[in-house]
Motif scaffolding. Structure first.
Motif: not given
Length: 205
Positions: A1-15
């Motif tokens: 599986m490919f790596r996944i990167v979230l282009a955001s530092t928002s703690p709410f999006r991470r949650a």
């Protein structure tokens, strides 16, 4: 599986992304949120989500990159994210007693090494629109809320994921994750199109 990167530092999006049970990395997008003059709010949300994902493509060549953004639409007018508490209070003053639309876009960009179906673009995006009505508020109530949540940089000058629900009379959409900033059902739909599906394994015998 490919790596996944979230282009955001928002703690709410991470949650929210944590709820999907995927391994992922976080990176700040190298993207300036400058909307072209006259761009409709819904198109602005989509363009910013795609722009955030694409801004990290060169630095994360082998990864699926997720970008997301929101645009607040007040009768067709784009309200830009407040840069100060005073701006947040002013926006809430405009929204008080009125309905508005919150457009939340999510985009996924696929790396060059991922094979695609013929004609499938490497960047896919969807936009979810939520209709909200802010209850009538006086200036003192608005000031108390802004001091409580300090919603600088948040569309509309409110944070639904914190004390924001106290501001509203009505919310019309089934997916509360869109209000917070990362609509999970559309995101899962996009990830499946790129082959990411934890439920895609054969069922045990």
């Amino acid at each position: 599986m490919f790596r996944i990167v979230l282009a955001s530092t928002s703690p709410f999006r991470r949650a929210l992304l944590d709820r999907l049970g995927l391994a992922y990395e976080v990176a700040r997008p190298a993207f300036d949120e400058i909307a072209p003059e006259g761009l409709p709010p819904v198109a602005c949300a989509r363009a910013f989500a795609e722009g955030k994902a694409l801004s990290l493509a060169a630095a994360h060549e082998g990864a699926l990159i997720i970008g997301a953004d929101q645009a607040l639409d007040l009768d067709g007018e784009l309200l830009r994210k407040p840069a100060s508490l005073d701006e947040a209070a002013d926006q809430l003053g405009r929204l008080a007693g009125r309905a508005h639309a919150l457009h939340t876009a999510v985009a996924v960009h696929a790396p060059p090494g991922l094979p695609l179906a013929p004609g499938e673009p490497r960047t896919l995006a969807e936009v979810v629109t939520v209709e909200l009505r802010v209850r009538p508020l006086d200036r003192a109530q608005i000031r108390r809320y802004v001091a409580l949540d300090r919603p600088i940089g948040s569309a509309g000058g409110y944070l639904f994921e914190k004390h924001g629900p106290w501001l509203f009379d009505d919310v019309r959409h089934a997916d509360e994750t869109a209000i917070v900033g990362l609509p999970l059902v559309p995101l899962c739909r996009l990830l499946r199109r790129f082959g990411v599906d934890p439920l895609g394994l054969p069922a045990p015998a």
